[in-house]
Design a protein around this motif. Sequence first.
Motif, mmCIF file in Angstrom:
data_model
loop_
_atom_site.group_PDB
_atom_site.id
_atom_site.type_symbol
_atom_site.label_atom_id
_atom_site.label_comp_id
_atom_site.label_asym_id
_atom_site.label_seq_id
_atom_site.Cartn_x
_atom_site.Cartn_y
_atom_site.Cartn_z
ATOM 1 N N MET A 8 1.594 -1.300 3.800
ATOM 2 C CA MET A 8 1.924 -2.635 3.168
ATOM 3 C C MET A 8 3.271 -3.156 4.487
ATOM 4 O O MET A 8 4.203 -2.367 4.821
ATOM 5 C CB MET A 8 1.878 -3.168 1.751
ATOM 6 N N LYS A 9 3.113 -4.212 4.667
ATOM 7 C CA LYS A 9 3.842 -4.538 5.672
ATOM 8 C C LYS A 9 5.063 -5.583 4.729
ATOM 9 O O LYS A 9 4.628 -5.606 3.204
ATOM 10 C CB LYS A 9 3.309 -6.374 6.151
ATOM 11 N N ILE A 10 6.131 -5.190 5.094
ATOM 12 C CA ILE A 10 7.755 -6.260 4.868
ATOM 13 C C ILE A 10 6.892 -7.745 4.053
ATOM 14 O O ILE A 10 7.345 -7.951 2.944
ATOM 15 C CB ILE A 10 8.291 -6.059 5.001
ATOM 16 N N GLY A 11 6.767 -8.687 4.924
ATOM 17 C CA GLY A 11 6.650 -9.526 4.366
ATOM 18 C C GLY A 11 4.914 -9.906 3.310
ATOM 19 O O GLY A 11 5.932 -10.468 2.542
ATOM 20 N N GLU A 12 4.171 -9.386 3.806
ATOM 21 C CA GLU A 12 2.916 -8.609 2.306
ATOM 22 C C GLU A 12 4.192 -8.846 0.545
ATOM 23 O O GLU A 12 3.878 -9.227 -0.019
ATOM 24 C CB GLU A 12 1.990 -7.982 2.444
ATOM 25 N N LEU A 13 5.174 -8.048 0.892
ATOM 26 C CA LEU A 13 5.854 -7.748 0.109
ATOM 27 C C LEU A 13 6.382 -8.094 -0.717
ATOM 28 O O LEU A 13 6.424 -8.348 -2.089
ATOM 29 C CB LEU A 13 6.085 -6.322 0.323
ATOM 30 N N LEU A 14 7.478 -9.053 0.245
ATOM 31 C CA LEU A 14 7.710 -9.964 -0.467
ATOM 32 C C LEU A 14 7.042 -10.869 -1.034
ATOM 33 O O LEU A 14 7.047 -11.975 -2.077
ATOM 34 C CB LEU A 14 9.111 -10.414 0.177
ATOM 35 N N ARG A 15 5.917 -11.458 -0.608
ATOM 36 C CA ARG A 15 4.936 -12.516 -0.912
ATOM 37 C C ARG A 15 4.447 -11.954 -2.792
ATOM 38 O O ARG A 15 4.375 -13.020 -4.014
ATOM 39 C CB ARG A 15 4.040 -12.951 -0.222
ATOM 40 N N ILE A 16 4.463 -10.189 -2.443
ATOM 41 C CA ILE A 16 3.953 -9.903 -4.026
ATOM 42 C C ILE A 16 5.124 -10.760 -5.035
ATOM 43 O O ILE A 16 4.746 -11.219 -6.684
ATOM 44 C CB ILE A 16 3.675 -8.797 -4.135
ATOM 45 N N ASP A 17 6.619 -10.202 -5.112
ATOM 46 C CA ASP A 17 7.743 -10.233 -5.793
ATOM 47 C C ASP A 17 8.542 -10.588 -5.089
ATOM 48 O O ASP A 17 8.797 -9.640 -4.728
ATOM 49 C CB ASP A 17 7.133 -9.366 -6.703
ATOM 50 N N LEU A 24 14.959 -3.140 -1.049
ATOM 51 C CA LEU A 24 15.101 -3.213 -0.225
ATOM 52 C C LEU A 24 16.435 -4.049 0.923
ATOM 53 O O LEU A 24 17.471 -2.720 1.458
ATOM 54 C CB LEU A 24 14.407 -4.028 0.814
ATOM 55 N N LEU A 25 17.079 -4.722 -0.460
ATOM 56 C CA LEU A 25 18.503 -4.913 0.521
ATOM 57 C C LEU A 25 19.254 -3.553 0.146
ATOM 58 O O LEU A 25 20.606 -3.169 0.815
ATOM 59 C CB LEU A 25 19.327 -5.888 -0.028
ATOM 60 N N MET A 39 6.636 -7.708 10.222
ATOM 61 C CA MET A 39 5.124 -7.306 10.469
ATOM 62 C C MET A 39 5.389 -6.267 10.763
ATOM 63 O O MET A 39 4.469 -4.958 10.492
ATOM 64 C CB MET A 39 5.167 -8.120 12.169
ATOM 65 N N GLU A 40 7.120 -5.344 9.553
ATOM 66 C CA GLU A 40 7.080 -3.596 10.069
ATOM 67 C C GLU A 40 5.895 -3.746 8.593
ATOM 68 O O GLU A 40 6.587 -3.974 7.381
ATOM 69 C CB GLU A 40 8.056 -3.574 9.738
ATOM 70 N N THR A 41 5.616 -2.170 8.932
ATOM 71 C CA THR A 41 5.426 -1.521 7.550
ATOM 72 C C THR A 41 6.499 -1.141 6.558
ATOM 73 O O THR A 41 7.591 -0.790 7.370
ATOM 74 C CB THR A 41 3.715 -0.421 7.495
ATOM 75 N N ILE A 42 6.172 -0.949 5.452
ATOM 76 C CA ILE A 42 7.529 0.010 4.975
ATOM 77 C C ILE A 42 7.843 1.414 5.227
ATOM 78 O O ILE A 42 8.794 1.419 5.551
ATOM 79 C CB ILE A 42 6.403 0.563 3.830
ATOM 80 N N GLU A 43 6.673 2.182 5.661
ATOM 81 C CA GLU A 43 7.440 3.266 6.531
ATOM 82 C C GLU A 43 7.846 3.169 7.806
ATOM 83 O O GLU A 43 8.732 4.345 7.972
ATOM 84 C CB GLU A 43 6.109 4.231 6.609
ATOM 85 N N GLU A 44 7.235 2.395 9.001
ATOM 86 C CA GLU A 44 8.349 1.931 9.831
ATOM 87 C C GLU A 44 9.502 1.539 9.554
ATOM 88 O O GLU A 44 10.373 2.228 10.324
ATOM 89 C CB GLU A 44 7.396 0.826 11.169
ATOM 90 N N ALA A 45 9.562 0.819 8.599
ATOM 91 C CA ALA A 45 10.756 0.480 8.154
ATOM 92 C C ALA A 45 11.713 1.047 7.491
ATOM 93 O O ALA A 45 12.956 1.769 8.062
ATOM 94 C CB ALA A 45 11.373 -0.701 7.092
ATOM 95 N N CYS A 46 11.401 2.186 7.291
ATOM 96 C CA CYS A 46 11.852 3.273 5.605
ATOM 97 C C CYS A 46 12.826 4.466 7.481
ATOM 98 O O CYS A 46 12.993 4.798 7.582
ATOM 99 C CB CYS A 46 11.104 3.933 5.419
#
Length: 69
Positions: A8-17, A24-25, A39-46
Motif C-alpha cells: 500500500m502507498k502511504i498516501g492511500e493509507l492516510l486516506r483510509i484513516d 507513522l510519525l 507515492m512510496e509503499t509502506i515497504e519502501e518507506a520502512c
Amino acid sequence: MQKVSKDMKIGELLRIDGGFAPILLEIGMHCLGCPSSQMETIEEACQVHSTSADALVDKLNAHLAALNA
C-alpha cells in the motif's frame, strides 16, 4: 474490513484513516505530507527508515481492528 499490506502507498493509507499518521510519525516518518512520500509503499518507506515493514503492518492492522471493534 480492509487490511493494510506492505504494498500500500502511504498516501492511500492516510486516506483510509488519518489516525495512521501518529503511528507513522512514531517510527520517524516525519515526511508524510511530502508528495514523494505519498507515492512510496509502506515497504519502501520502512526500508528508508530502517524499520520492519511486517511489524508496522501488524501495528497498522491492529489500529484498524480496534476501530472496527
